[in-house]
Write an enzyme that holds these catalytic residues in place. Structure first.
Site, short mmCIF file in Angstrom:
data_model
loop_
_atom_site.label_atom_id
_atom_site.label_comp_id
_atom_site.label_asym_id
_atom_site.label_seq_id
_atom_site.Cartn_x
_atom_site.Cartn_y
_atom_site.Cartn_z
N HIS A 319 -30.63 44.39 69.20
CA HIS A 319 -31.31 44.49 67.91
C HIS A 319 -31.97 45.85 67.81
O HIS A 319 -32.46 46.39 68.80
CB HIS A 319 -32.37 43.37 67.79
CG HIS A 319 -32.89 43.18 66.39
ND1 HIS A 319 -33.91 43.95 65.87
CD2 HIS A 319 -32.54 42.30 65.42
CE1 HIS A 319 -34.16 43.55 64.64
NE2 HIS A 319 -33.35 42.55 64.35
N ASP A 377 -28.88 36.68 64.50
CA ASP A 377 -27.67 36.67 63.67
C ASP A 377 -26.52 35.96 64.37
O ASP A 377 -25.69 35.33 63.73
CB ASP A 377 -27.27 38.11 63.32
CG ASP A 377 -28.30 38.81 62.47
OD1 ASP A 377 -28.70 38.24 61.45
OD2 ASP A 377 -28.73 39.91 62.85
#
Length: 443
Positions: A319, A377
């Site tokens: 991330h 995600d």
């Protein structure tokens, strides 16, 4: 600024940074501000007035655009807090309505406050009937996000009594309407894309249940929301509710700084979220899994991901903000496995492939060393696929959940007496002033 340097100093109890421009010899003292938690901030608001220079920070990655009391992130430690509450605690012990109230009001509600708030959201969930004709103006194959941008922006044409941003009551009504109507708007976008009749909201259902009902129910048979699916949907909403000053939130704040009505500001946020670098990451996870194809090919793609010269990247791992682990992913991993188990979809090829990829990547020393762990995600894409959502709806669900964060940030900005219209500056690299050349003399 050429040849400049800065250093921290302590002056009369107030910490400052001294900035010196060696080309002019000019020195300026800049205050250093400290928040409740997090990095200190050098206050440069007087910089241009005192030096004639701007700062240069493409993407604003080292610039604080506002002060906020809503969300705090520590990417190095993997921390996400809303109003001081850890996201893990909120996801485990509360529901989305609690989190909405917390983001908007600053505190978790008591029982009476909760009932009043939930009643207000529930009874604002219907859309003006004329808006149904608005949907029919879109092509049948329109992307649901394009419909969302248009319909949310059009809310200001139907709800004139909540567009005066100077009126606290109208701001509150607009905020409740946006949170309440977004599931209806999103479900109708889905129904329109698949050619099914719209399903109206039900006041006897909870927020996540109502959305699932409006999305998947059909008039010809009874539809019952699966409890595990409803829990996972509610948790996805909580985990996506706000994430500090990201691209879409900054877009909402910049739009709102001009005095634009709240519906237009949220529509702008949706447009920003639509970008694949922001809200489309979970959709990219599913596309990656389809590219891998089978479990036998996972080692091949793992090696490709390690090769710096190969453009392939494992989507849903690592991330930009979280350099350790994504705290939302830790929470959602549990829901992911629960949903797959409850729906009996562990053996479906694509979902089975995802679980095997997760296992191999977590055991690989390279990914552990680089701290490339599965992020929110990765798991949300798998869950939404298992629930039956097409990938085109993934970002729509993100927008639905993030609406409360956008609204809270917009409201905080409007209520800040120091807020000003956003006006970034630039480093100009174009031509100097030159004479105009008539067309007949141009080469």
């Amino acid at each position: 600024m050429a040849n400049n340097k800065s250093e921290s100093t302590q002056t009369a109890g107030t910490q400052t940074a001294t900035l010196t421009d060696n080309s002019t010899g000019k020195t300026v003292e800049l205050p250093i501000l400290e928040g409740t938690i997090g990095p200190r901030v050098i206050d440069i608001r007087r910089l241009y007035a005192e030096t004639g220079c701007f700062t240069y920070d493409p993407g604003y990655t080292s610039t604080g655009s506002c002060d906020s009391a809503i969300t705090y992130i520590d990417g190095d430690e993997g921390v996400l807090m809303h109003r001081g509450y850890a996201i893990e605690d909120l996801a485990s012990h509360s529901d989305f309505m609690d989190v909405c109230y917390l983001l908007l009001k600053g505190e978790l509600p008591n029982q009476t406050q909760r009932e009043i708030f939930e009643h207000s959201i529930t009874y604002h969930s219907m859309l003006h009937e004329q808006m149904l004709y608005f949907y029919r103006g879109f092509r049948r194959d329109s992307h649901p996000m394009s419909i969302m941008v248009g319909v949310v922006g059009a809310l200001s044409a139907f709800y004139h009594d909540s567009t005066d941003i100077s009126d606290p009551h109208q701001r509150m009504v607009a905020s409740h309407r946006l949170i309440a109507k977004m599931p209806t708007i999103a479900a109708m976008a889905y129904k329109y894309s698949v050619g099914q009749p719209f399903v109206y909201p039900r006041n006897d259902l909870k927020y996540a249940e109502n959305f699932l009902y409006m999305t998947f129910a059909v008039p010809c048979e009874e539809y019952k929301v699966h409890p595990a699916v409803a829990r996972a949907m509610d948790r996805i909403f909580i985990l996506h509710a706000d994430h500090e000053q990201n691209a879409s939130t900054s877009t909402v704040r910049i739009s709102g700084s001009s005095g634009a009505n709240p519906f237009a500001c949220i529509a702008a946020g949706i447009a920003s979220l639509w970008g694949p670098a922001h809200g489309g990451a979970n959709e990219a996870v599913l596309k990656m899994l389809q590219e891998i194809g089978t479990k036998e090919r996972i080692p091949e793609f793992i090696e490709r991901a390690k090769d710096k010269n190969d453009p392939f990247r494992l989507m849903g791992f690592g991330h930009r903000v979280y350099k350790n682990h994504d705290p939302r992913a830790t929470v959602l991993r549990e829901s992911c496995h629960e949903v797959l188990e409850e729906l009996g979809k562990r053996d479906e090829p694509l979902l089975d492939l995802a679980m095997e990829l997760e296992r191999i990547a977590l055991e690989d020393e390279y990914f552990a060393e680089k701290k490339l762990f599965p992020n929110v995600d990765f798991y949300s894409g798998i869950i939404l696929q298992a629930m039956g959502f097409p990938t085109s709806m993934f970002t729509v669900l993100f927008a639905l959940a993030r609406t409360v964060g956008w609204v809270a940030q917009w409201q905080e900005m409007i209520e800040d007496p120091n807020h000003r219209i956003s006006r970034p500056r630039q480093l100009y690299n174009g031509p100097m002033k030159r004479p105009f050349v008539p067309i007949e003399k141009r080469a």
